[in-house]
Design an enzyme around this catalytic site. Structure first.
Site, PDB file in Angstrom:
ATOM      1  N   HIS A  84      -1.465   8.419   5.858  1.00 51.65           N
ATOM      2  CA  HIS A  84      -1.936   7.158   5.295  1.00 51.65           C
ATOM      3  C   HIS A  84      -3.401   6.987   5.711  1.00 51.65           C
ATOM      4  O   HIS A  84      -4.224   6.658   4.886  1.00 51.65           O
ATOM      5  CB  HIS A  84      -1.055   6.007   5.780  1.00 51.65           C
ATOM      6  CG  HIS A  84      -1.278   4.731   5.036  1.00 51.65           C
ATOM      7  ND1 HIS A  84      -1.258   4.664   3.667  1.00 51.65           N
ATOM      8  CD2 HIS A  84      -1.559   3.473   5.469  1.00 51.65           C
ATOM      9  CE1 HIS A  84      -1.496   3.417   3.288  1.00 51.65           C
ATOM     10  NE2 HIS A  84      -1.694   2.681   4.356  1.00 51.65           N
TER      11      HIS A  84
ATOM     12  N   HIS B 166      -9.496   3.360   0.191  1.00 49.56           N
ATOM     13  CA  HIS B 166      -8.069   3.036   0.107  1.00 49.56           C
ATOM     14  C   HIS B 166      -7.777   2.464  -1.279  1.00 49.56           C
ATOM     15  O   HIS B 166      -8.164   1.339  -1.586  1.00 49.56           O
ATOM     16  CB  HIS B 166      -7.714   2.037   1.205  1.00 49.56           C
ATOM     17  CG  HIS B 166      -6.241   1.774   1.342  1.00 49.56           C
ATOM     18  ND1 HIS B 166      -5.291   2.311   0.488  1.00 49.56           N
ATOM     19  CD2 HIS B 166      -5.554   1.032   2.250  1.00 49.56           C
ATOM     20  CE1 HIS B 166      -4.090   1.900   0.860  1.00 49.56           C
ATOM     21  NE2 HIS B 166      -4.215   1.119   1.921  1.00 49.56           N
TER      22      HIS B 166
ATOM     23  N   LYS C  96      -8.782   9.246   2.294  1.00 51.11           N
ATOM     24  CA  LYS C  96      -9.422   7.923   2.262  1.00 51.11           C
ATOM     25  C   LYS C  96     -10.809   7.941   2.898  1.00 51.11           C
ATOM     26  O   LYS C  96     -11.596   7.029   2.667  1.00 51.11           O
ATOM     27  CB  LYS C  96      -8.534   6.890   2.965  1.00 51.11           C
ATOM     28  CG  LYS C  96      -7.230   6.591   2.213  1.00 51.11           C
ATOM     29  CD  LYS C  96      -6.454   5.462   2.857  1.00 51.11           C
ATOM     30  CE  LYS C  96      -5.169   5.133   2.103  1.00 51.11           C
ATOM     31  NZ  LYS C  96      -4.047   6.044   2.424  1.00 51.11           N
TER      32      LYS C  96
ATOM     33  N   PHE D 196       1.723  -3.367   4.030  1.00 56.29           N
ATOM     34  CA  PHE D 196       2.075  -4.698   4.526  1.00 56.29           C
ATOM     35  C   PHE D 196       3.492  -5.035   4.067  1.00 56.29           C
ATOM     36  O   PHE D 196       3.933  -4.594   3.001  1.00 56.29           O
ATOM     37  CB  PHE D 196       1.122  -5.754   3.950  1.00 56.29           C
ATOM     38  CG  PHE D 196      -0.251  -5.770   4.568  1.00 56.29           C
ATOM     39  CD1 PHE D 196      -0.573  -5.011   5.678  1.00 56.29           C
ATOM     40  CD2 PHE D 196      -1.241  -6.584   4.029  1.00 56.29           C
ATOM     41  CE1 PHE D 196      -1.843  -5.047   6.240  1.00 56.29           C
ATOM     42  CE2 PHE D 196      -2.513  -6.630   4.581  1.00 56.29           C
ATOM     43  CZ  PHE D 196      -2.822  -5.860   5.680  1.00 56.29           C
TER      44      PHE D 196
ATOM     45  N   GLU E 184      -0.006   5.606  13.317  1.00 55.90           N
ATOM     46  CA  GLU E 184       0.352   6.841  12.606  1.00 55.90           C
ATOM     47  C   GLU E 184       0.353   8.030  13.576  1.00 55.90           C
ATOM     48  O   GLU E 184       1.215   8.907  13.486  1.00 55.90           O
ATOM     49  CB  GLU E 184      -0.608   7.084  11.429  1.00 55.90           C
ATOM     50  CG  GLU E 184      -0.120   8.203  10.519  1.00 55.90           C
ATOM     51  CD  GLU E 184      -0.728   8.156   9.131  1.00 55.90           C
ATOM     52  OE1 GLU E 184      -1.705   7.406   8.915  1.00 55.90           O
ATOM     53  OE2 GLU E 184      -0.206   8.877   8.253  1.00 55.90           O
TER      54      GLU E 184
ATOM     55  N   CYS F 132       0.801  -1.224   0.000  1.00 58.20           N
ATOM     56  CA  CYS F 132       0.000   0.000   0.000  1.00 58.20           C
ATOM     57  C   CYS F 132       0.834   1.274   0.000  1.00 58.20           C
ATOM     58  O   CYS F 132       0.293   2.365   0.087  1.00 58.20           O
ATOM     59  CB  CYS F 132      -0.976  -0.022   1.176  1.00 58.20           C
ATOM     60  SG  CYS F 132      -2.165  -1.373   0.983  1.00 58.20           S
TER      61      CYS F 132
END
Lengths: 426, 308
Positions: A316, A353, A348, A412, A327, A176
């Site tokens: 993010h 996402h 997002k 990930f 975060e 991502c």
């Protein structure tokens, strides 16, 4: 603005063209209007039946038709559209002759269920079907198109052929954070002097049943299906996962010297890139936030700035319990007391996402934020999380003075990339 | 470097990888029963919801190989995964080297691995008409077709000064890595190889030089590479695909590793070919050109030199 040499004597990298597609629509104008109006592109999935699924919503891009559906095909079509928009805006090169390399963030290519179904039907097997049957059908020579479509290089190859980019195109995956990695690779190539320009694209058309079910089985997705527009709730106490989405974005990067020499309009500056991998776990960040903190600090240092220079953060901000908590730890560690007052809003919450494309899509939105001096909101912020005391630009856009903005992307596999964008060359 | 947390924390990693394995038994059961179901798409949802295993499908993310290296070995300076078959393997090494040469990096881990016994991949390459069916033949003796191999190879690339400062022994010098792409009109592969060779050997010197080829056996690529090799008549050639099979992404880093080993031993390994492309060579070995012509797309070449 004597910026041609820039920080450390290396070329300054600027943006001269941008394109974007999300579930909100095609193109910068429509996306920016809806983004600053706080509109959501999340909707009920109609592409495939939702029987038996826990999550039935997504930010799929249904207005780009692909029949029969193929995620890689959709990714390629969206990438083509955003590249045309970005190259058109920049006015660089000539038709089918882009004067630099291609860096593409793309979802890992897979043989998809429609491909398997076609091979199974082609095998003539009537009772049980195994891979031996699929293999027999594939060896018949009737399915050559499946080979080409399912090569990992295929999307970049087709884009390179169409736009005439130079050299071997690079397809990057850092999960991502792929979209940010593609930009980082372009910045580095220009700084090395390998090229005066680079085309950086992120694209992802992954909303198919298997991909959705995979994230669902990892308990990563929001199950707040009703109403779909309210599901993505970054930084809220009741956040319950991210919403899968599709989209693409493209940036034309150029050295400041090359852009000014041809009289190009400069849309923003890619001032810094930071990265640090996490060695803790395949899907979770180290509890001390070390890699996130290091990644943000590396981006700020790479730009020759300090944390006090940062006016806005495009996080993010997925809306998973874990991401937003980590975060916050990263941001509060780097910015200290100032973390509470730096606006930080998650795109997002509106577009979902966009996975491999997210870093590129959000870089375009961050550059539009710098350009318009207006902060898009974090929508669906109804129940603040007292453990995350941040100014998330709740629910409504607002004007602000923004010189330098940070965009975070985490993935990930311990992937962390931060980009630092500025309004004007230092 | 192993266990040296300080070094590993600033090691830059570029992995070239495809995707991970699938549970072929789950796929086969779905393919068998889906057409018999009253609602095939709902049946697919139901089976995937109950039969997919998170541990397996995480591995389908291309970057999880790099992620696992970070976890197991503590490599965390940076982590990038390039996808795209043979060309990804070339560009991983090219970009890692370029970053070191430009001072963007001092120390890099680059390479990949490949499982050649996956039914889902075998059928994909067969769909493209690229597989050799029995009997086995060395690469240059085949009319057409690849034999996949299971292999992995990683290289530690390091700025010379950085290596010397920590008393690490240089095994070889990676002088240059080049890559190209085209839509491959006839002759494009030969032309690309000729261009890259001329860049790597500007003075045409061929003494003490060998070629380690990543030829796949797929056509027309391998025929074009064979024709180009004929123009280097006196240069000994070895195609590793004849001995270990073709590993796509990591073939190039493996061939650079084999070139490094051969240079360290000052001796080329024996030929595996009766077609006349490969011949015995007992002479001195100072430089090795490593070729990578992708079975479908991508051309690359590296020059590896003995350290002096």
């Amino acid at each position: 603005m004597a910026a041609a040499g820039g920080n450390n004597g290396r070329p300054v990298v600027v943006v001269t063209g941008m394109g974007v597609i999300t579930s909100l629509g095609a193109g910068k104008a429509e996306n920016w209007t809806k983004l600053t109006a706080g509109e959501s592109g999340i909707h009920r999935i109609t592409r495939f039946p939702n029987e038996g699924l826990k999550t039935t919503i997504a930010g799929s891009v249904d207005f780009v038709p692909v029949e029969p559906f193929c995620s890689t095909e959709l990714g390629e079509r969206m990438a083509t559209m955003v590249a045309e928009e970005a190259i058109g805006e920049s006015g660089i090169g000539s038709k089918s002759d882009f004067p630099g390399p291609l860096f593409l963030a793309v979802a890992p290519v897979e043989i998809e269920w429609p491909h398997r179904d076609v091979l199974a039907a082609g095998s003539g097997a009537n009772d049980t079907v195994g891979y031996g049957d699929l293999w027999r059908a594939s060896a018949s020579g009737r399915f050559r198109a499946i080979h080409e479509r399912c090569q990992f290089a295929s999307v970049a190859e087709h884009l390179a052929e169409r736009f005439g980019t130079k050299g071997s195109p690079i397809s990057v995956s850092t999960a991502c954070s792929s979209g940010a990695s593609a930009i980082q690779l372009g910045v580095e190539a220009i700084r090395r002097g390998e090229a005066d320009a680079a085309l950086c694209i992120g694209t992802d058309g992954s909303v198919n049943a298997e991909s959705l079910i995979r994230f669902s089985l990892l308990s990563a997705l929001s199950t707040a299906n009703d109403p779909p527009q309210a599901a993505a709730k970054p930084f809220s106490k009741n956040r319950d996962g991210f919403v899968m989405a599709e989209g693409a974005a493209a940036l034309v990067l150029e050295s400041y010297a090359a852009a000014t020499a041809r009289g190009a309009k400069i849309l923003g500056v890619l001032a810094g890139c930071g990265e640090m991998a996490d060695s803790f776990h395949r899907t979770r960040s180290s509890p001390d936030g070390k890699a996130i903190i290091g990644c943000i600090r590396n981006a700020i240092a790479d730009a020759g700035l300090t944390p006090d220079d940062i006016d806005y953060i495009n996080p993010h901000g997925t809306g998973t319990p874990e991401n937003d908590k980590m975060e916050y730890l990263g941001v509060s560690s780097v910015f200290g007391e100032r973390a509470r007052s730096i606006p930080i809003s998650s795109n997002k919450s509106m577009v979902g996402h966009t996975l491999s494309a997210a870093g590129t899509v959000e870089a375009v939105f961050t550059l539009l934020t710098l350009q318009h001096q207006r902060l898009p909101p974090t929508i669906n912020y109804k129940v603040p999380d007292p453990a995350i005391p941040l100014d998330v630009v709740p629910n409504t856009a607002r004007d602000a003075k923004v010189r330098h903005a940070l965009s975070n992307s985490f993935g990930f596999g311990g992937q962390n990339v931060s980009l630092l964008m500025s309004r004007e060359p230092a | 470097m192993k266990g040296n947390a300080e070094l590993l924390a600033r090691t830059d990693m570029i992995v070239a990888a495809g995707g991970g394995e699938r549970d072929v038994a789950v796929d086969a059961a779905i393919l068998t029963n889906k057409p018999k179901s009253a609602n095939p798409e709902a049946f697919l949802n139901e089976r995937l919801m109950s039969d997919l295993r998170p541990t397996l499908f995480l591995a389908q993310l291309s970057n999880l190989l790099a992620g696992n290296i970070s976890i197991v070995h503590g490599v965390t300076g940076s982590s990038r995964t390039f996808m795209g078959e043979e060309a990804a393997g070339v560009d991983a090494v090219r970009v890692a080297l370029a970053r070191i040469e430009a001072g963007q990096s001092e120390l890099a881990l680059v390479g990949g691995s490949h499982n050649g016994e996956r039914e889902d991949l075998l059928l994909l390459y067969d769909a493209g008409g690229h597989m050799l069916h029995a009997p086995f033949q060395p690469v240059w003796e085949r009319r057409s077709g690849m034999v996949l191999g299971s292999l992995g190879a990683f290289l530690v690339l390091e700025a010379r000064g950085h290596a010397e400062a920590r008393n690490a022994k240089p095994l070889a010098r990676l002088a240059r890595v080049l890559s190209e792409r085209s839509a491959r009109p006839p002759g494009a592969v030969s032309a690309a190889l000729t261009r890259m060779w001329q860049t790597l050997t500007p003075h045409g010197a061929r003494a003490g030089m060998a070629v380690i080829s990543g030829a796949t056996g797929a056509q027309p690529a391998t025929n074009e590479e064979r024709a180009w090799l004929k123009s280097l008549a006196e240069v000994p050639v070895r195609a590793t695909g004849s001995r270990v099979g073709h590993g796509l992404e990591p073939q190039f880093s493996m061939n650079i590793a084999l070139a490094t080993l051969a240079l360290g031993r000052e001796k080329l390994f024996p030929p595996a070919d009766s077609s006349g492309v490969e011949r015995e060579y007992e002479g001195p070995l100072e430089r090795v050109a490593v070729t990578a012509v992708g079975h479908w797309r991508g051309e690359g070449m590296a020059l590896v030199e003995a350290v002096t």
